[in-house]
Design a protein around this motif. Structure first.
Motif, PDB file in Angstrom:
ATOM      1  N   PHE A  25       0.834  -1.201   0.000  1.00  0.00           N
ATOM      2  CA  PHE A  25       0.000   0.000   0.000  1.00  0.00           C
ATOM      3  C   PHE A  25       0.872   1.255   0.000  1.00  0.00           C
ATOM      4  O   PHE A  25       0.652   2.176  -0.792  1.00  0.00           O
ATOM      5  N   LEU A  26       1.889   1.300   0.849  1.00  0.00           N
ATOM      6  CA  LEU A  26       2.748   2.472   0.959  1.00  0.00           C
ATOM      7  C   LEU A  26       3.688   2.609  -0.235  1.00  0.00           C
ATOM      8  O   LEU A  26       4.207   3.693  -0.493  1.00  0.00           O
ATOM      9  N   ALA A  27       3.909   1.502  -0.956  1.00  0.00           N
ATOM     10  CA  ALA A  27       4.813   1.550  -2.114  1.00  0.00           C
ATOM     11  C   ALA A  27       4.171   2.246  -3.305  1.00  0.00           C
ATOM     12  O   ALA A  27       4.880   2.699  -4.213  1.00  0.00           O
ATOM     13  N   SER A  72       2.623  11.634   4.547  1.00  0.00           N
ATOM     14  CA  SER A  72       2.297  11.718   3.119  1.00  0.00           C
ATOM     15  C   SER A  72       2.969  12.916   2.461  1.00  0.00           C
ATOM     16  O   SER A  72       3.417  12.834   1.312  1.00  0.00           O
ATOM     17  N   ILE A  73       3.061  14.039   3.180  1.00  0.00           N
ATOM     18  CA  ILE A  73       3.717  15.233   2.616  1.00  0.00           C
ATOM     19  C   ILE A  73       5.183  14.942   2.320  1.00  0.00           C
ATOM     20  O   ILE A  73       5.682  15.256   1.228  1.00  0.00           O
ATOM     21  N   PHE A  74       5.874  14.329   3.263  1.00  0.00           N
ATOM     22  CA  PHE A  74       7.308  14.056   3.062  1.00  0.00           C
ATOM     23  C   PHE A  74       7.533  12.966   2.003  1.00  0.00           C
ATOM     24  O   PHE A  74       8.515  13.026   1.263  1.00  0.00           O
ATOM     25  N   ARG A  75       6.618  12.006   1.904  1.00  0.00           N
ATOM     26  CA  ARG A  75       6.758  10.998   0.854  1.00  0.00           C
ATOM     27  C   ARG A  75       6.556  11.623  -0.532  1.00  0.00           C
ATOM     28  O   ARG A  75       7.265  11.291  -1.481  1.00  0.00           O
ATOM     29  N   ILE A  76       5.617  12.532  -0.635  1.00  0.00           N
ATOM     30  CA  ILE A  76       5.414  13.247  -1.903  1.00  0.00           C
ATOM     31  C   ILE A  76       6.632  14.112  -2.214  1.00  0.00           C
ATOM     32  O   ILE A  76       7.067  14.207  -3.371  1.00  0.00           O
TER      33      ILE A  76
END
Length: 387
Positions: free
Chosen positions: A9-11, A301-305
């Motif tokens: 899911f996180l990938a 989510s902000i840092f992953r984006i």
């Protein structure tokens, strides 16, 4: 099995966008409910209607969500145009506070512009504009390959000027958030750790000086570890003490929505600075943990984006927005739980405050736009639409 499903899911990059949208939407919705609950007594007392304060917040939500949606579709070229003038616009907005009769003082801080029907807080808008401005300069430096440029010398003077203008209005809380944004941007820009350490140490010394030279700030700093001390309880310890009482009385599931006792005059800023305490009292540990999980999801989510962004400006700006929301959440919750002195900043998306809500949702619109420009995200969305 569950961990593998979670990893899959996180990938998927598109899921970071969904996490951003769901967590931001849920926090905004919870904020509306809790602002209504926390402000109803004050609204009746000051304006004769229990819903007068929450109606203003609802109006700002109705303005902010379509605006954030529009901003998420803006091209990077248009964002760059705004970013170039971010510092100038921030100076002009904060300069309005210096005009006699325009700046409004609340609780000793001159940080609002009174527009009769609503108060506007320019420093909230300046947070986002300064992130855009600094990101634009850092991106230009990176694209030009000028790795030997002093990063602090590039963006530091602009931030110091904005912080000085905000401190002129005696708002140390907002100044601290902007200083943390600067520190975050310097860190992600790859500044030398030794120089970063010296800058951080200098900032800490300045902060200590600002606290020591102000009577009420020094009192807040001295009482936060024991706000129930007999000599402090009825003075500087009053708000943190009653915030802790509210959190402690909530138990696991709370006393019920609307049932807070502390909002009946004991917490002067129950719907802004201490809304987390009202959440704990009315919704209990379950409520506070839910808010913390949603905030953690939003920040993650902000840092992953940010990490997936191909354009340097987008990467820096998303990281700066992540630092902003992280630090402000930490300061607000730290004040409510008496882990930190009371600094007077709102809980992002949850506390009452039109300027803060508009600025935060516009910033999240930028992050959502960054995700939507990701080819992998676009491909997945198109695939789901066809399905």
């Amino acid at each position: 099995m569950a961990s593998k499903t979670q990893e899959r899911f996180l990938a998927k990059p598109v899921n970071h966008l969904y996490m951003l949208l769901v967590s931001a939407g849920a926090l905004t919705f919870i904020g509306l409910i809790m602002v209504f609950s926390a402000s109803s007594i004050r609204a009746i007392d000051t304006q004769g209607s229990a819903i007068s304060i929450v109606l203003r917040q609802l109006l700002f939500v109705a303005i902010s969500i379509p605006l954030a949606g529009y901003l998420s579709k803006l091209s990077l070229a248009k964002w760059e145009i705004l970013a170039r003038f971010g510092l100038v616009i921030s100076i002009c907005l904060l300069g309005l506070l210096l005009i006699p009769g325009v700046g409004k003082t609340v609780n000793g801080n001159t940080n609002w512009i009174n527009l009769k029907f609503v108060d506007v807080q320019p420093s909230e808008i300046a947070k986002f504009l300064m992130i855009l401005w600094a990101s634009y300069l850092l991106a230009r430096k990176e694209k030009a390959g000028r790795h030997n440029v002093n990063v602090f010398g590039l963006i530091g003077p602009g931030f110091l000027l904005i912080m000085a203008m905000i401190m002129y209005g005696r708002d140390l809380g907002t100044t601290s958030v902007i200083a943390a944004i600067l520190a975050g941007l310097l860190f992600v820009s790859g500044i030398q750790l030794r120089l970063f350490g010296w800058i951080t140490a200098a900032g800490a010394l300045v902060l200590a000086g600002l606290i020591a030279t102000s009577g009420y700030r020094a009192q807040r700093f001295l009482v936060f570890l024991d706000p129930f001390a007999p000599e402090d309880y009825k003075y500087a310890g009053w708000q943190p003490a009653h915030s802790l009482l509210g959190l402690a009385s909530g138990g696991l599931f709370g006393v019920g929505l609307g049932g807070s006792r502390q909002k009946w005059g004991n917490l002067a800023e129950a719907h802004t600075d201490f809304i987390f305490s009202v959440i704990g009292e009315e919704l209990g540990l379950v409520g506070t943990l839910s808010v913390l999980i949603l905030l953690a999801t939003l920040i993650y989510s902000i840092f992953r984006i940010a990490l997936r962004a191909q354009e340097p400006m987008v990467r820096y700006a998303c990281a700066g927005i992540g630092c902003w929301i992280t630090v402000q959440s930490f300061l607000n919750i730290g004040s409510a739980t008496s882990v930190l002195p009371v600094v007077g900043v709102t809980l992002p998306l949850v506390s009452y405050g039109g300027s803060a809500l508009v600025a935060t949702l516009c910033a999240l619109g930028f992050v959502a736009g960054a995700a939507l420009r990701d080819p992998a995200v676009r491909k997945e969305i198109v695939k789901k639409r066809k399905a």
